[in-house]
Design a protein around this motif. Sequence first.
Motif, PDB file in Angstrom:
ATOM      1  N   PHE A 112    -114.387 -12.312 -32.483  1.00  0.00           N
ATOM      2  CA  PHE A 112    -114.361 -11.236 -31.834  1.00  0.00           C
ATOM      3  C   PHE A 112    -113.230 -10.093 -32.472  1.00  0.00           C
ATOM      4  O   PHE A 112    -112.979  -9.173 -32.246  1.00  0.00           O
ATOM      5  CB  PHE A 112    -114.067 -11.175 -30.279  1.00  0.00           C
ATOM      6  N   ILE A 113    -112.577 -10.618 -33.412  1.00  0.00           N
ATOM      7  CA  ILE A 113    -111.395  -9.958 -34.087  1.00  0.00           C
ATOM      8  C   ILE A 113    -112.024  -8.964 -35.146  1.00  0.00           C
ATOM      9  O   ILE A 113    -113.106  -9.193 -35.444  1.00  0.00           O
ATOM     10  CB  ILE A 113    -110.458 -10.579 -35.012  1.00  0.00           C
ATOM     11  N   PRO A 114    -111.669  -7.795 -35.113  1.00  0.00           N
ATOM     12  CA  PRO A 114    -111.949  -6.736 -35.909  1.00  0.00           C
ATOM     13  C   PRO A 114    -111.524  -7.075 -37.128  1.00  0.00           C
ATOM     14  O   PRO A 114    -110.352  -7.422 -37.297  1.00  0.00           O
ATOM     15  CB  PRO A 114    -111.335  -5.478 -35.462  1.00  0.00           C
ATOM     16  N   TYR A 115    -112.218  -7.391 -38.302  1.00  0.00           N
ATOM     17  CA  TYR A 115    -111.743  -7.775 -39.446  1.00  0.00           C
ATOM     18  C   TYR A 115    -111.139  -7.073 -40.330  1.00  0.00           C
ATOM     19  O   TYR A 115    -110.301  -7.369 -41.311  1.00  0.00           O
ATOM     20  CB  TYR A 115    -113.094  -8.085 -40.293  1.00  0.00           C
ATOM     21  N   GLN A 116    -111.236  -5.599 -39.999  1.00  0.00           N
ATOM     22  CA  GLN A 116    -110.110  -4.685 -40.757  1.00  0.00           C
ATOM     23  C   GLN A 116    -108.688  -5.393 -40.497  1.00  0.00           C
ATOM     24  O   GLN A 116    -107.992  -5.043 -41.564  1.00  0.00           O
ATOM     25  CB  GLN A 116    -110.162  -3.429 -40.453  1.00  0.00           C
ATOM     26  N   SER A 117    -108.506  -5.831 -39.618  1.00  0.00           N
ATOM     27  CA  SER A 117    -107.297  -6.153 -39.183  1.00  0.00           C
ATOM     28  C   SER A 117    -106.482  -7.264 -39.933  1.00  0.00           C
ATOM     29  O   SER A 117    -105.246  -7.467 -39.720  1.00  0.00           O
ATOM     30  CB  SER A 117    -107.007  -6.476 -37.726  1.00  0.00           C
ATOM     31  N   ILE A 118    -107.283  -8.117 -40.373  1.00  0.00           N
ATOM     32  CA  ILE A 118    -106.914  -9.239 -41.151  1.00  0.00           C
ATOM     33  C   ILE A 118    -107.071  -9.358 -42.809  1.00  0.00           C
ATOM     34  O   ILE A 118    -106.974 -10.122 -43.306  1.00  0.00           O
ATOM     35  CB  ILE A 118    -107.609 -10.520 -40.714  1.00  0.00           C
ATOM     36  N   LEU A 119    -107.533  -8.144 -42.993  1.00  0.00           N
ATOM     37  CA  LEU A 119    -107.930  -7.995 -44.498  1.00  0.00           C
ATOM     38  C   LEU A 119    -106.708  -8.144 -45.280  1.00  0.00           C
ATOM     39  O   LEU A 119    -106.932  -8.897 -46.521  1.00  0.00           O
ATOM     40  CB  LEU A 119    -108.571  -6.435 -44.690  1.00  0.00           C
ATOM     41  N   ILE A 120    -105.450  -7.661 -44.958  1.00  0.00           N
ATOM     42  CA  ILE A 120    -104.757  -7.828 -45.950  1.00  0.00           C
ATOM     43  C   ILE A 120    -104.040  -9.039 -46.283  1.00  0.00           C
ATOM     44  O   ILE A 120    -104.035  -9.609 -47.130  1.00  0.00           O
ATOM     45  CB  ILE A 120    -103.322  -6.825 -45.825  1.00  0.00           C
ATOM     46  N   PRO A 121    -103.792  -9.792 -45.106  1.00  0.00           N
ATOM     47  CA  PRO A 121    -103.236 -11.177 -45.180  1.00  0.00           C
ATOM     48  C   PRO A 121    -104.366 -12.274 -45.604  1.00  0.00           C
ATOM     49  O   PRO A 121    -104.053 -13.082 -46.643  1.00  0.00           O
ATOM     50  CB  PRO A 121    -102.937 -11.537 -43.992  1.00  0.00           C
ATOM     51  N   LEU A 122    -105.546 -11.790 -45.438  1.00  0.00           N
ATOM     52  CA  LEU A 122    -106.721 -12.570 -45.974  1.00  0.00           C
ATOM     53  C   LEU A 122    -106.816 -12.397 -47.600  1.00  0.00           C
ATOM     54  O   LEU A 122    -106.778 -13.301 -48.191  1.00  0.00           O
ATOM     55  CB  LEU A 122    -107.915 -11.890 -45.552  1.00  0.00           C
ATOM     56  N   LEU A 123    -106.621 -11.198 -48.063  1.00  0.00           N
ATOM     57  CA  LEU A 123    -106.685 -11.043 -49.623  1.00  0.00           C
ATOM     58  C   LEU A 123    -105.624 -11.729 -50.105  1.00  0.00           C
ATOM     59  O   LEU A 123    -105.855 -12.318 -51.227  1.00  0.00           O
ATOM     60  CB  LEU A 123    -106.556  -9.547 -49.644  1.00  0.00           C
TER      61      LEU A 123
END
Lengths: 272, 426, 325
Positions: A112-123
């Motif tokens: 359920f997490i909005p993916y925009q919110s983890i984009l930067i750490p993910l990258l």
Amino acid sequence: MAKAFARPLIYLILVILGVLFLVPVYVMLVTSLKPFDEVSIATMWKPPAHIDFAGYAEAFSKLAPNFMNTIYLVVPATLLSALLGSLNGYVLSKWKFKGSDWVFTAILFGMFIPYQSILIPLLQFIRNIGLYNSIPGLILVHVVYGLPITTLMFRNFYANIPDSLVESAQIDGAGFVGIYRHIIMPLSITGFVVVAIWQFTNIWNEFLFAVTITSSAQQPIMVALQNLAGSQVVEWNVQMAGALLAALPTLLVYILLGKYFIRGLLAGSVKG
Amino acid sequence: MFKRLGMFAIAVLVLAAVLAGCSNSKSSGSGGSSSEKGKLEIFSWWTAGGEADGLKALIDDFHKKYPDIKIENEAVAGGAGSNAKAVLATRMQGGDPPSTFQVHGGAELLTWVKAGKMEALDSLYKKNGWDGKFPKDLIDMVSYNGKIYAVPVDIHRGNVLWYNKKIFEDNGLEPPKTFDDFFKVADKLKAKGITPLAIGDKDVWESTMVFENILLAKLGPDKYRQLWTGEVPFDDPAVKEAADIFKKMLNYVNADHSSLAWQDATQLVADGKAAMNIMGDWAKGYFTSKGLKYDQDYGAVVTPETDGMFMVITDTFGLPKGVSKPDQVKKFLTELGSVDGQDAFNPKKGSIPARTDTDVSKYDDYSKKAMEDFKSNSLTPSLAHGSAAPESFLTKVNQAVNIFVTQKNVANFIQALKDASSQLKQ
Amino acid sequence: MLEREALETAEVTPAIKTKKRKRAGLSKDRWLAFLFLLPSIILLAIFVYGFISWTAYVSVSRWHSLLPDFTFAGLANYQALFHNFRFQADLRNTLFFSVFFIVLVVLLGQMLAIFIDQRLKAESLFRNIFLFPMALSFVVTGVVWRWILNPETGVNLLLKDFGIHPKWYTDTSIVPSWHIGQIDFGLPVALIAVVIAAVWQMTGFSLAMYLAGLRAIPEDVREAARIDGASEFQIYRKIILPQLKPITYSVVIIMAHISLKIFDLIYAMTGPGANYVTDMPGVFMFETTFRGNDYAQGAAIAIIMLIMVAVFIIPYLISSRKGES
């Protein structure tokens, strides 16, 4: 046989709704067959003066190189996330341990997490492990974020397999792996089909991860589809043609496996 | 039976793992960050149409001169560059900048400069003898603390009023030179049942562009520039006057403006459904793609009361810190700033060169005129395209504009602008 | 066929409690089971919880430009958000969009499923027509719907003959329009257009779920009711529909998380809309972070979105746990 409603009425309603559902498809089709100078909002309903396949030709030539990227992405990502989901579901339904329900809840929340919110750490993470701008990097991301839903589907699927089957296998001396291979796996074919369809469609159409994690030659088809549009002039005939071409594989999957999809849903997430 | 199915499933999964492994080994050769690849990555949002053709022509020309340098054209599409900017931001923060990237001159570039992410290019300018080849106003837009940080490639003009020639001729009208003219013309058109002004502000910045045009007209170039440095406050009477004109203008626009993209608004003018449209001169590319001819089907004048002023939108490229082969990047930047490079790129994109000494004969009639203006006019940075002020301020202005276009409350609008402007002095 | 049998037995025999299974060799298997689960747990711990923590950390920082600045800012970013017109509008829009979207997807999916379940000849044709939109990407369907619902050129050309001229997503009115905070509270009429597009895209999913559910109800249940003299309508109302409840539950949850996260469709179809009548937190978050370069503010929006999701999902997860034990 249920005959709750007057059949003609049912057909009528279904046909009307069906036609309504096809209206956007009509617009896409008509637009995709026009030459660009004929395309405009004002004439969106009009069929093309002459059928023009230029849009398809251009879309095809530009999308084709990225088509294989998507295949390399979708096939392993779908199968891996299905396999992991199936193992997780097996453990969480048949090998419960203390706190396993909490683990399941924690896994599920990831859906359920909005993916925009983890984009930067993910990258940053993907780059640090050296998988930036690679299909394996994208596979990893899709497998991980696919885990919650695949786990959910398989866990509910396996909840319907009676524990007695597992029990008797244990009496026969089968272990964790043996039971999975000889009892669970053969019973999960429809489960795999549902999960695979779901993951296939989602990963195929996914844009946000694809555009951030890959560039140029590694890009999947959905990013390439967006790239058909310039920042200044958008050739809608090419866009629509591209969209229809890009949707063909998923469409094919639905038509061919649609029955399994429903049958699998029946045994699977229905019991959510 | 089930056993066989199970085995089949396992086989499929093994195959998947193998496939994954394959693609892994394949891309580890070519993949990874720019520093490993040693390729020259050119990052932009030019993915299709004339701009992509222009970029290709430029790269081809460069390739002829330096056949050994491998170029990777990294274009990211979508949302008029917003996807590209998102990817760029994440890459820069991750310490993996592309070799060079497209960025609008002015505030957008300076954010990177101030963040200490860019190398100064003064020596490159000196080496190539570029002093005086670009207009001073333009060099100011790519400079910080007296140092130059980027090479401008193209120029678009933001203060252009496009009009449908046939409508104007049929009704005996002249394109307006002042806002009084504009409203007179608009009234006549409205009486005839023609939409006077087409706007397509689905993405909001289109309205912000109209407003910045009026601001420029009412403040003049100097005060307009000072607005963004905080020297002229937003409760200046001229700003209020601009807001009043903007409000009045909104009575003459198409009802469905918020549903249209700018291309759709341009199309309304092309189709003769609306008479005028205020848009950057990339609209020319749209008219051309629809088979319309400049000065026959459509005309272009500067927006009212901005004669002698040139609202600049410029794409520039710089040298980020920490790239693996800065020498190669400098070679590419040299190509970008050269007459050859600019003349290869701009005619295809439909923009005009940033240099003022290029080959005029390569450009179309509209561009020839724009090039003349560009040499002599006062150049001002566009707010709507991130040149005048930081994006964080622009986001707030866009919000204020979006609310204003619906609520039409001038006092609230000015207040919102004023609140936002507190950020400018930071 | 076997899974059908398995399913029925599952309903009859209560799940055997794990306690009974304490035999030799089991504890090794127990460990093995946990070992198989471990990779997923680790991956999600990093990719979900690790990254969320990072976002939460950013949301209380002063990182308002491209340069990271992790000085502690307290809840300032959250306060700013709740005083922001756009964010208030977003919350209102999310509420109304979610309610209408979910209700329609549930009702339409249920109705279509019941119709298609009548053993129609063209069953697979209809099923595929309604499933088809799911195969398309939101990015493209958004544009198509923007065209179709354009008030000047779209479907209104056809509606004109009936004397109706809705303004669709260009409508800026809000019904009933109570003034709360900085915004007018009510249903933004423009959202109806977005709801139509979203319903079109996702109804196929709920149709499939319900169809599956209907097929799971054994025919003898209906037969028995028929013998008792119940009419077909009564059978549906009294017997079939109650059995579909768990499906409705699942559909609602899945649709809720889609509607709270919605981004692509809005972005392609309407953008934020005049006066933010069609804006959503996902769009606001993307623009704040990646256009405005205000990372702290963007992170705060993301965390609030997450909390909104949690409000829905945690009771669901808890109740489904209870339902099992």
